[in-house]
Each structure stands twice: as C-alpha cells, then as structure tokens.
Design an enzyme around this catalytic site. Structure first.
Site, mmCIF file in Angstrom:
data_model
loop_
_atom_site.group_PDB
_atom_site.id
_atom_site.type_symbol
_atom_site.label_atom_id
_atom_site.label_comp_id
_atom_site.label_asym_id
_atom_site.label_seq_id
_atom_site.Cartn_x
_atom_site.Cartn_y
_atom_site.Cartn_z
ATOM 1 N N CYS A 42 0.851 -1.202 0.000
ATOM 2 C CA CYS A 42 0.000 0.000 0.000
ATOM 3 C C CYS A 42 0.886 1.251 0.000
ATOM 4 O O CYS A 42 0.657 2.189 -0.763
ATOM 5 C CB CYS A 42 -0.926 -0.013 1.215
ATOM 6 N N CYS A 43 1.930 1.258 0.861
ATOM 7 C CA CYS A 43 2.853 2.408 0.892
ATOM 8 C C CYS A 43 3.569 2.568 -0.444
ATOM 9 O O CYS A 43 3.825 3.688 -0.886
ATOM 10 C CB CYS A 43 3.881 2.249 2.009
ATOM 11 N N CYS A 60 -0.716 8.570 7.282
ATOM 12 C CA CYS A 60 -2.086 8.384 6.805
ATOM 13 C C CYS A 60 -3.024 8.140 7.993
ATOM 14 O O CYS A 60 -2.623 7.571 9.016
ATOM 15 C CB CYS A 60 -2.144 7.195 5.861
ATOM 16 N N CYS A 113 -3.381 4.616 9.601
ATOM 17 C CA CYS A 113 -2.110 4.035 10.063
ATOM 18 C C CYS A 113 -1.433 4.885 11.128
ATOM 19 O O CYS A 113 -0.247 4.681 11.423
ATOM 20 C CB CYS A 113 -1.170 3.846 8.873
ATOM 21 N N CYS A 169 8.060 3.740 5.678
ATOM 22 C CA CYS A 169 7.039 3.605 4.647
ATOM 23 C C CYS A 169 7.611 3.212 3.296
ATOM 24 O O CYS A 169 6.870 2.986 2.351
ATOM 25 C CB CYS A 169 6.258 4.892 4.508
HETATM 26 S S1 SF4 Z 1 0.593 4.736 5.654
HETATM 27 FE FE1 SF4 Z 1 -1.083 3.208 5.578
HETATM 28 S S2 SF4 Z 1 -2.703 4.024 4.218
HETATM 29 FE FE2 SF4 Z 1 -0.799 5.261 3.950
HETATM 30 S S3 SF4 Z 1 0.170 4.380 2.201
HETATM 31 FE FE3 SF4 Z 1 1.080 3.358 3.979
HETATM 32 S S4 SF4 Z 1 -0.181 1.524 4.425
HETATM 33 FE FE4 SF4 Z 1 -1.304 2.845 2.937
#
Ligand code: SF4
Length: 239
Positions: free
Chosen positions: A113-114, A196, A199, A224
């Site tokens: 996701c990151c 985010c 998170c 991240c």
């Molecule tokens: S901090 Fe969380 S929501 Fe943001 S990009 Fe990374 S995993 Fe995704």
C-alpha cells in the site's frame, strides 16, 4: 554554552545547508509531510525565497487536519504546495484484490500500500532532480538514530539532505512558536508523528514519538519505503 545558543547554532547550520542546496543542487525539492518538522523547513525555505521546490504526497488516506495545512500554507505564504497522487488504477487494483484496509493484514500488504500510495508518487516527484530534502530527525525513532545530514541516495541517483537531523523536538516547537509558523492541529491531539489516517494513532505520555505510526508492527519495520530500498534503510553513505 546555554541551550538557546546551541539551538541558534543548529538553526544557523540548517539555514546554511538549505542555502547550499539552493545554490549548488538545482533542481532540488523538499518532500513535506505537512507535519511540524516539515513546517519548520517550509518556513525557512519560503521566507528566504530559496530556489527549492516543495511537494507533498497526497495518498488519498490523509487526515482532514493534514489536508487543511494546504490552505494554511496558502494563507500564510501565498504558495501552493505541489501534490503528487497515487496512480488510480494501481489503487483500484489493490483495493479490489485485497480490500480497502488490507495494510493491517501483514507487513507485506502494508508495504505494498505504501509503495502504491507513497513510493511510486515520490519517484515521480524526484524525477530529474539533483537533490531532495526531508524533515527527518535522529531522535524520532529506532530506525533513524544514524541519520546523516547529507546522504548519497543511490536508489534515486541524487543527494538526500536531512537538515534537521540533529534537532530536538523542543527545537522544532521553539522555532514554530517563536516564528508563528502554522502547524497541523493533530499535534495538539497527541499526534507527534503524522502519516495516513488509518495508520496513525495518538500516543500516550512517555511513548516513543513514532509509537503511533503502524502501531501494530515492531519498531524495526516502521518505515514507509520512502527511505528504504530492497528492504533496507537507505543510509548507505553518509557524507
Ligand atoms: S501509511 Fe497506511 S494508508 Fe498510507 S500508504 Fe502506507 S499503508 Fe497505505
């Protein structure tokens, strides 16, 4: 030497580093997460009209308080921060295959996701630049204790600067308060480190300042990907 003079030396060093970047590493950009450290650097860059671009990664999962910083910056400095957003197809594929909050399921799902929402947009933002700047500090976490002011970022083939590497949290807030710098309202709600929305959580007094980031993971995995390559922190060559 008293505390104020040590702070003033750190501040003068940071200004000198930013001026050097603006004159010797054009084009250079500052990656702002719109948190307190980043507002110190934003203020230093914009008040001195240094030739350094400022951008932020709009992941699509930020707090409303973080997004409100864009208006605060515009109202204070008459400047719009450039936003880089994730590729929509990649986000839709991830959500379709794994679900909207799959980053809670495993470190790999979180890193993917990151990668989609932060790393790929960051790579676009850094394209054709000679240097980039972050607001990281050594005291922020277990993963940043060896942070250098200048690093050879091999992965991006450019120099990376962390001009606040030796600043304390008190330094950051002293600068913000004494210069009336706008800051993210989440800092007054127990969020010393902001990422985010799903998170990041508020922390309790005495907890590590990054304890609220990806709190379900162990401290060593808590980056991240912006400062990580092939699973390793990019601290390859401090200069
Ligand atoms: S901090 Fe969380 S929501 Fe943001 S990009 Fe990374 S995993 Fe995704």
């Amino acid at each position: 030497m008293n505390e104020t003079s040590e702070y003033e030396i750190r501040l003068a060093n940071t200004v000198a580093i930013l001026e050097k970047i603006a004159s010797e590493f054009t084009p250079a950009v500052f990656a702002s997460s719109l948190a307190a450290e980043d507002m110190v650097l934003t203020d230093l860059i914009l008040r001195r009209q240094l030739n350094i671009g400022i951008f932020s990664l709009e992941t699509g999962r930020l707090h409303k308080e973080t997004l409100a910083m864009l208006d605060k910056i515009r109202a204070t400095y008459a400047v719009d921060i450039q936003l880089f957003k994730p590729n929509l197809d990649a986000v839709e594929d991830y959500v379709r295959q794994h679900g909207v909050n799959a980053f809670y399921d495993s470190v790999n799902m979180r890193k993917e996701c990151c990668r989609i929402r932060k790393v790929e947009p960051l790579n676009r933002a850094l394209k054709d630049k000679k240097a980039w700047i972050t607001g990281q500090r050594r005291a922020q976490s277990a993963t940043r204790t060896e942070l250098a002011v200048q690093e050879d970022d091999v992965a991006h083939a450019m120099q990376k600067f962390n001009p606040l590497a030796d600043w304390s949290e008190d330094d950051v807030w002293h600068y913000i308060r004494s210069n009336n710098v706008p800051y993210n309202a989440l800092h007054d709600k127990g969020y010393p480190s902001i990422g985010c929305e799903p998170c990041t959580r508020a922390i309790q007094p005495g907890e590590d300042v990054r304890a609220g980031r990806w709190w379900w993971e162990n401290p060593e995995s808590k980056e991240c990907g912006l400062h990580v390559v092939d699973g390793k922190l990019v601290r390859i060559k401090a200069i």
